[in-house]
Enzyme design. Structure first.
Site: not given
Length: 222
Positions: A51, A55, A79, A139
């Site tokens: 993953e 960011r 994200t 998640k």
């Protein structure tokens, strides 16, 4: 607004991704020069799902580069907070999208996207919104803050057909506690990419942490 139901093919693909590896490293790329050696080190440690978070500005390029280098590994983005980001991940070749939370816009798009969506939830109300649209994998974030193992046990009562990938505050020592739950398919964490090892370019440490973490889980029969 019309309801878009998650397609069976996308649901199956997300389950395939979650079944590919019990541990998913949450990777933030600060230095583009680290993309290849870091990816190589994690794969050498036995991880089969990576993953790459958005960011930093380097996330999308990292996805493209690692997809080309490791075609047998599932590589996607974390994200992801907007529809534009989701589409950019698909354009970069990302094979899945993970969001910290959920919006109706993201759920609707994810139900018919190229890359399957793992939407983030912290409460049953959020889960119910995704569940209504056909999502059965989520998640759980931020896991430790949102109730940890106890919360996921409680979630399993009314939603026994839902699978989770908890992330947020989980460490190597606590990952097995989550994976012992029947409704946890995989666990995500930043401990798999130790900051000190990345700063020093010590890729052998990264490989060892990944391998040791997997062996610790397997030794418990998880």
């Amino acid at each position: 607004m019309a309801d878009y139901q998650l397609s069976v093919s996308l649901k199956n693909r997300m389950n395939q991704i979650l079944d590919a590896s019990p541990l998913i490293p949450v990777i933030t790329i600060e230095d583009p020069a680290q993309v290849v050696p870091l990816g190589d080190a994690l794969v050498a440690g036995g991880l089969r799902v990576l993953e790459i978070t958005l960011r930093t500005p380097h996330g999308l390029d990292a996805i493209s580069r690692l997809r080309a280098r490791h075609p047998d590994v599932w590589i996607g983005a974390g994200t992801v907070a907007t529809l534009d980001q989701y589409r950019a991940v698909e354009d970069a070749g990302g094979q899945f999208v993970i969001t910290p939370g959920l919006t109706r816009e993201l759920l609707d798009y994810g139900s018919r996207a190229t890359a399957p969506l793992l939407p983030g939830v912290a409460t049953l109300s959020e889960l119910m919104e995704g569940y209504r649209l056909g999502y059965r994998a989520f998640k759980f974030f931020p896991a430790e803050v949102a109730g940890g193992v106890a919360a996921l046990k409680a979630f399993g009562g009314p939603f026994g057909d839902v699978r989770f990938c908890p992330t947020g505050g989980i460490r190597q020592a606590t990952a097995s506690d989550y994976l012992a739950l029947a409704n946890v398919a995989a666990v995500g964490g930043t401990w798999l990419t130790p900051e000190s090892a990345l700063s020093n370019g010590d890729w052998q440490v990264v490989t060892r942490v990944a391998r040791d973490s997997l062996e610790a889980i397997r030794s418990l029969g998880t």
